[in-house]
Design an enzyme around this catalytic site. Structure first.
Site, PDB file in Angstrom:
ATOM      1  CB  CYS A 186      -0.926   0.002   1.219  1.00  0.00           C
ATOM      2  SG  CYS A 186      -1.996   1.462   1.302  1.00  0.00           S
ATOM      3  CD  GLU A 223      -1.290  -2.423  -5.370  1.00  0.00           C
ATOM      4  OE1 GLU A 223      -0.336  -2.163  -6.149  1.00  0.00           O
ATOM      5  OE2 GLU A 223      -1.211  -2.385  -4.141  1.00  0.00           O
TER       6      GLU A 223
END
Length: 241
Positions: free
Chosen positions: A2, A115
């Protein structure tokens, strides 16, 4: 992994999120502003307990620097903390994080995170924005640390986001996802109730895929200099969970 998030909430909204509607204890700091492209090394809000045991919002640097570190560089390799690594070492036992896991846990608010999905050409990656289906903010399980630069004596407070295995939605994009904690788990994670290491580890699990959504966005998000609401506008259909 992340490594990029957003927080498009007001200072008052962040306080209200964690303090059941109570107004902020202090004025908005100069370091806080809406950020559509939050990247490591930036200063961001986290919720933690203050010395009196009450919830507080502090501005910390993303990229945890352990108290024993020689310089800030280690922070770039500690923007995330794996719940369990490939060797079976847990975040509760890894040298960089075990002290924080014991007594310096926090919540990291985010509106969305990003992402990238690899394409047929390894050089081409499609970014996706990921959030909760109902549009409410997420709270990632985080750890924080205090560090003093031995050369300048300057003090830093830094944080990391814990990641875990992916749910069915995130598995289409990556083999990891941030740990998203539901409000009922916040007291245990922050330390408002006593917990064992095993109980804290049990909180580090994938969030239900059916409660999340993900959609493709403009590749401009890959450049941290781009920071505007257009970064989260859908450029295609959302993924099926």
């Amino acid at each position: 992994m992340c490594g990029r998030t957003t927080h498009n909430m007001t200072w008052e909204e962040i306080w209200s999120l964690y303090t059941f509607g109570k107004p902020p204890k202090r004025d908005q700091p100069n370091t806080y502003h809406d950020n559509w492209n939050v990247a490591p090394t930036t200063i961001n809000p986290v919720c933690r307990l203050d010395k009196s045991g009450e919830r507080d919002i502090a501005m910390l640097r993303w990229g945890l620097v352990p108290s024993w570190a020689k310089d800030l560089k280690i922070g770039m390799s500690c923007i995330n903390a794996r719940d369990i690594d490939a060797a079976g070492v847990t975040v509760a036992n890894r040298a960089s994080f075990r002290g924080a896991f014991k007594s310096k846990r926090c919540l990291v608010p985010a509106s969305l995170f990003f992402e990238w999905r690899k394409g047929a050409n390894p050089k081409e990656k499609q970014p996706f924005a990921i959030g909760l289906r109902d549009g409410t903010p997420m709270s990632f399980a985080g750890l924080w640390e205090w560090w003093r630069d031995p050369a300048s004596s300057e003090e830093y407070e830094t944080y990391t986001i814990i990641t875990t295995r992916p749910n069915a939605l995130m598995a289409q994009l990556h083999d990891r996802m941030p740990v998203i904690l539901a409000p009922e788990d916040w007291p245990a994670w922050l330390g408002e109730v006593e917990t064992t290491p095993e109980q804290r580890m049990s909180l580090l699990r994938p969030y239900p895929a059916e409660q999340m959504t993900a959609w493709p966005v403009d590749p401009r998000v890959g450049n941290v200099r781009n920071n505007d609401a257009g970064l989260i506008v859908p450029t295609g259909e959302p993924l099926a969970a």
